[in-house]
Structure formats: structure tokens, C-alpha cells
Design an enzyme around this catalytic site. Sequence first.
Site, mmCIF file in Angstrom:
data_model
loop_
_atom_site.group_PDB
_atom_site.id
_atom_site.type_symbol
_atom_site.label_atom_id
_atom_site.label_comp_id
_atom_site.label_asym_id
_atom_site.label_seq_id
_atom_site.Cartn_x
_atom_site.Cartn_y
_atom_site.Cartn_z
ATOM 1 N N GLU A 150 5.046 -11.314 -6.018
ATOM 2 C CA GLU A 150 4.055 -11.412 -7.101
ATOM 3 C C GLU A 150 4.543 -10.783 -8.409
ATOM 4 O O GLU A 150 3.937 -10.973 -9.456
ATOM 5 C CB GLU A 150 2.730 -10.753 -6.669
ATOM 6 C CG GLU A 150 2.731 -9.228 -6.534
ATOM 7 C CD GLU A 150 3.289 -8.716 -5.213
ATOM 8 O OE1 GLU A 150 3.979 -9.483 -4.525
ATOM 9 O OE2 GLU A 150 3.042 -7.546 -4.869
ATOM 10 N N ASP A 184 -15.516 -12.535 -23.954
ATOM 11 C CA ASP A 184 -16.268 -12.581 -22.693
ATOM 12 C C ASP A 184 -17.755 -12.832 -22.915
ATOM 13 O O ASP A 184 -18.370 -13.671 -22.252
ATOM 14 C CB ASP A 184 -16.091 -11.268 -21.908
ATOM 15 C CG ASP A 184 -14.628 -10.904 -21.762
ATOM 16 O OD1 ASP A 184 -13.796 -11.805 -21.920
ATOM 17 O OD2 ASP A 184 -14.335 -9.724 -21.511
ATOM 18 N N HIS A 204 8.313 -7.867 -3.313
ATOM 19 C CA HIS A 204 7.065 -8.274 -3.967
ATOM 20 C C HIS A 204 7.236 -9.606 -4.709
ATOM 21 O O HIS A 204 7.667 -9.618 -5.864
ATOM 22 C CB HIS A 204 6.617 -7.192 -4.958
ATOM 23 C CG HIS A 204 6.130 -5.967 -4.270
ATOM 24 N ND1 HIS A 204 4.823 -5.798 -3.878
ATOM 25 C CD2 HIS A 204 6.785 -4.865 -3.852
ATOM 26 C CE1 HIS A 204 4.689 -4.639 -3.272
ATOM 27 N NE2 HIS A 204 5.867 -4.051 -3.243
ATOM 28 N N GLY A 244 0.850 -1.193 0.000
ATOM 29 C CA GLY A 244 0.000 0.000 0.000
ATOM 30 C C GLY A 244 0.878 1.232 0.000
ATOM 31 O O GLY A 244 2.060 1.157 0.346
ATOM 32 N N LYS A 259 -9.201 -13.272 -17.621
ATOM 33 C CA LYS A 259 -9.465 -13.507 -19.042
ATOM 34 C C LYS A 259 -8.964 -14.873 -19.531
ATOM 35 O O LYS A 259 -9.667 -15.568 -20.257
ATOM 36 C CB LYS A 259 -8.781 -12.409 -19.855
ATOM 37 C CG LYS A 259 -9.127 -12.439 -21.311
ATOM 38 C CD LYS A 259 -9.831 -11.177 -21.665
ATOM 39 C CE LYS A 259 -10.349 -11.098 -23.042
ATOM 40 N NZ LYS A 259 -11.319 -10.018 -23.152
ATOM 41 N N CYS A 282 5.226 -6.157 1.794
ATOM 42 C CA CYS A 282 5.578 -4.739 1.780
ATOM 43 C C CYS A 282 4.838 -3.974 2.889
ATOM 44 O O CYS A 282 5.149 -4.165 4.059
ATOM 45 C CB CYS A 282 5.320 -4.159 0.386
ATOM 46 S SG CYS A 282 6.143 -2.584 0.163
ATOM 47 N N TYR A 283 3.841 -3.162 2.560
ATOM 48 C CA TYR A 283 3.068 -2.478 3.618
ATOM 49 C C TYR A 283 2.491 -3.510 4.583
ATOM 50 O O TYR A 283 2.419 -3.280 5.796
ATOM 51 C CB TYR A 283 1.944 -1.670 2.968
ATOM 52 C CG TYR A 283 1.130 -0.828 3.925
ATOM 53 C CD1 TYR A 283 1.589 0.403 4.331
ATOM 54 C CD2 TYR A 283 -0.099 -1.270 4.402
ATOM 55 C CE1 TYR A 283 0.846 1.188 5.204
ATOM 56 C CE2 TYR A 283 -0.857 -0.503 5.265
ATOM 57 C CZ TYR A 283 -0.379 0.729 5.664
ATOM 58 O OH TYR A 283 -1.114 1.498 6.527
#
Length: 511
Positions: free
Chosen positions: A172, A228, A170, A56, A367, A83-84
Site C-alpha cells: 500500500e 465537505d 507494504h 501492527g 476527500k 506485515c503483522y
Amino acid sequence: MNFDKIIIIDFGSQYTKLIARKVRECRVYSEVVPCTRDLSYLSKDISIKGIILSGGPQSVYFKNAPQLGKLILDLNLPILGICYGLQLLSHYFKGKVTGGKTREYGKTKINRVKDSRLFKDVNKNLTVWMSHGDYIKSLPNEFYVTSRSENKLISSFESKKSRIYGVQFHPEVNHTEQGTKIIKNYLFEICKVKHRWQVGSFIDEKVYEIREKVEDEKAICALSGGVDSTVSAYLVNKAIGKNLLCVHIDNGLMRKNESRSIVKYFSKKLNLKFIDASDIFLRRLRGIDDPEKKRKIVGKTFIDVFQQFAKRQGKIKYLIQGTLYPDVVESSSFQGPSVTIKTHHNVGGLPKSLHMKLIEPFRELFKDEVRQIGKMLKIPNEILSRHPFPGPGLAVRVLGEVTKEKLELLREADYIYISNLHKYGLYNKIWQAFCVLLPVSTVGVMGDRRTYERVLALRAVESVDGMTANWFHMPHKAVEEISTNITNNVKGINRVVYDVSNKPPSTIEWE
Ligand code: XMP
């Protein structure tokens, strides 16, 4: 649904969606929840196996910064703070977090100093992605350090007593070496996730759920021919068959032959009605050259046409929409939706005045998962691998006022461009490709005659989700052939240029 679940509490990081994405790539179901929401419901959901606290932009020691509630710790579930999230954990347990001269942004080396289940089979030294100004100055007693950065800052810790872990970097982000391995360790070694996310069982459960819900009522779906809406229609069709009415509206802003082939292909598979509304769209667009006005007109006209059609069909209780998870996260982010650069009218959905209940079968999906479902529902690859196409269609690719003649030029050129991309085997390497007709004429020479005709721009980008994009390095031979084919075959265009801009600072569409 019968899957184990990971909850990601969003503290406003730009990477929160990526965490959800990474967890899902490990075939584990995850949900993002804003930190401002009442989280008491979490204690009742036994499918939750772990909590991730996102990064954040704030500093934990500021008065109004979002904090960690006792409620989360009382769940007694494994927690991973990123992180945050790591700083919050430290702050909560009375450690000291501070801002200082040492900031770490971008690639940073870390050294592991103690074994940890989070780092099982992970290298002792690795390069990770950092993005923080604050750091942990003193660690609470219940934690110990498991790695430090090259700047000697704490880059990860864990609890001596409970299953609480924190990483300053991070995992990710793709730039973090073995980031996916670290996330997998958290999911499988620490949270012990067993019931994995599976597309196949998702289909069965959704079909059952929709059938139970809709019973003998009717549902309607606007079928644009994009991934979609097509996959949504197939899934709902599997659940309720003829009680699903699909409608394809030709707004006059589609690519060459597009509406015709949609109707030809889908009317065999679905209960499909076709409306040619191109005249009304083009009439309302007459004289308009502002991009946002064009978008609003196309959006509003679509709603008008759809609404009129739906009213004529008698009682329809449900409206099917192909909303995806990134849209849901974006609109429920605790920071609020991002600033409007362009109004993407299909995200807002159709109006409440339709008095229909919404069914959004893919609200929880990304997706590529929708594509996998489409594959399992036997939708041909040409449809599933189609590039995204904007709701306002060619209206935002004819720069300036939209006319029938300009649309025709653009359609012909676009057809040649896309056919050549297929021919050169490039189409599936590109995230999105299209032509833009510029409001500029230039001098050319054809035979011995001077010409004064339009300029056409070719755009092709690589991207993951359209949020950022890089221009595609198209082989020169292909660009040359495309350019020659276009200028030779489309009367009215005598010059072709190739767009070499990234997003940011440009956007993908020109308008
Ligand atoms: P931009 O141009 O914002 O595009 O970089 C990002 C992605 O969104 C598509 N796009 C739209 N899609 N309605 C849509 O449904 C719109 O008004 C619209 N504008 C842009 C664009 O094609 C790209 O895939």
C-alpha cells in the site's frame, strides 16, 4: 449499497488508512474494522469478497498481542495478511515468528521464487517497503514461500490449500514498486471483485436513502463554504430540496470577501440563511493569546450561535455534517484517536443537546471522492479545488491576541498572496497556502523614512492528507513579486518571510 466490499481488519498499523485508500483507488469499496470489534456480523454480509489483515506494532508471540480469530478463517474468503497480518497467519497455523538481529526498515529488494496469482505480471525482482523487526523463522506446513528478501527472509507466502496470502512488505506504500498491481491482483484475480465502486451510483443511492429517511421532516446544515460542507449540502439539497436549511455563520475570522461571496453564490442554489456573528466571536477572543484557548472559544461560540439559530427555526429533526472517512477511521482506531496536538473542533461535531439526528453522507468517502461528487453535482471548480481552511480561521493565523486591525492586515496580505498564486498558476499545485501575521515588529525603510512595522510569514505546503507535509518550493520570481506587492500595498507590514519547515517537526498552521 450495491458494491462488492473488502474488509480491512486494523491491527494498529500507521498504514491502515493507506490500505483503504489504495483499495478505493482501484475502485473497490473497503471498510476498516478494528480488530477488537465483535466480527461475527461479517458472516452475514454477502457483499464481502475478501479480508485484509493490516500491519501492527506488536509481536504476535506476546501474551496480549491481538490474535487472529477462527471466525475470520471460517468465512472462507480470500485473506491477505500484510506485515503483522502475515505474521499472524503464520503464528495461527503454528509457524514460528521471532524477533532477531535482522530487521528490515525502508526500501528492500525482494526476489520472487515461485509463481503466484498475487504477483501476476509483477517483476521477478522488485524494491518494496519494509517495516518489521520480527520475521518468520519457520513456515507452517500448509504454506509455501513465494518470495525472499535480499536478507534471505521470507517476504511472501501463500497457502497450498486455501486462498490465504501473506506479504511481509507494504504494497500500500508508494515506495513499493508495483504495489498497486499486487493489490489489484488480490482484488481481481483472487477475490474476483465484480461490482466496482462508482461515484455516480453512490450519489443516486445516497439521494434515495436520505429522501426515504427524512421524508417530510426538516434538516439543517452549517455551510462554511469549504468542500465537505458544500458538497454535503448540495447532495442533501438534491434529496430533500427546500426542507434543507443551510446557514452560513460569519465568525469574523474568514478571508477577505469570503462570507459575502459564499452568500452571493449559494443563496441562488440553496435555502441559505446568513448570520453575521463576527462581533460576538471577536468580543470573546479579546485578550486571549493561547492557541488552544482561541480554538475552544471559536468552537464553543460557533455552537452557541448555531444552537440559538436552530432553536428559532422550529422543529428540525436532522443535522447534516460533512464528516469524511479518515476522521471516522481515526476516531474508531483500536489504538484510540492519536494524541491531541491541536483540538480540531469540527471533528467532534455539534453537541448532543441539539437533539437532532446526524446525517453524514460522506462517512465512507475520501476527500478526492467528495470532490468527484461535487463535480458531478456541478459545483464549480473554484469551490472544489479550494485549499483547506481551519475552523478557527484567521484566529490561528494572527499570532497572539486577535484584533480587528490585525485581522484586516492579514486579510489584505492573504488576498494578495492567493491572487498571485492564481496568477502564477501555482494555486492548484499547492495543498494549502496562507499568510501568518507575526507578533514581531522590525525596522524598515520606505522612501527616506524609517518604518517599524509587522513581519508576515508566507506558508505553502504540499501534502496528501495534511498528516504530513513538505514546504512548497515556490519559484523565486513569484515569492519576490508577492513580497513586493504585500509590502507596497499593506500599510503596517514591512517584511515578508517564507516558511521552509516540513511537518513533522512543524505543523501546517503556526498555532
Ligand atoms: P496542522 O496545523 O495540525 O494542520 O498541521 C493540519 C490541517 O488541519 C487544519 N487545521 C484545522 N482545521 N480546525 C480545523 O477545522 C482546527 O482547529 C485546525 N487546526 C489546523 C490545517 O489548516 C491543516 O489543513
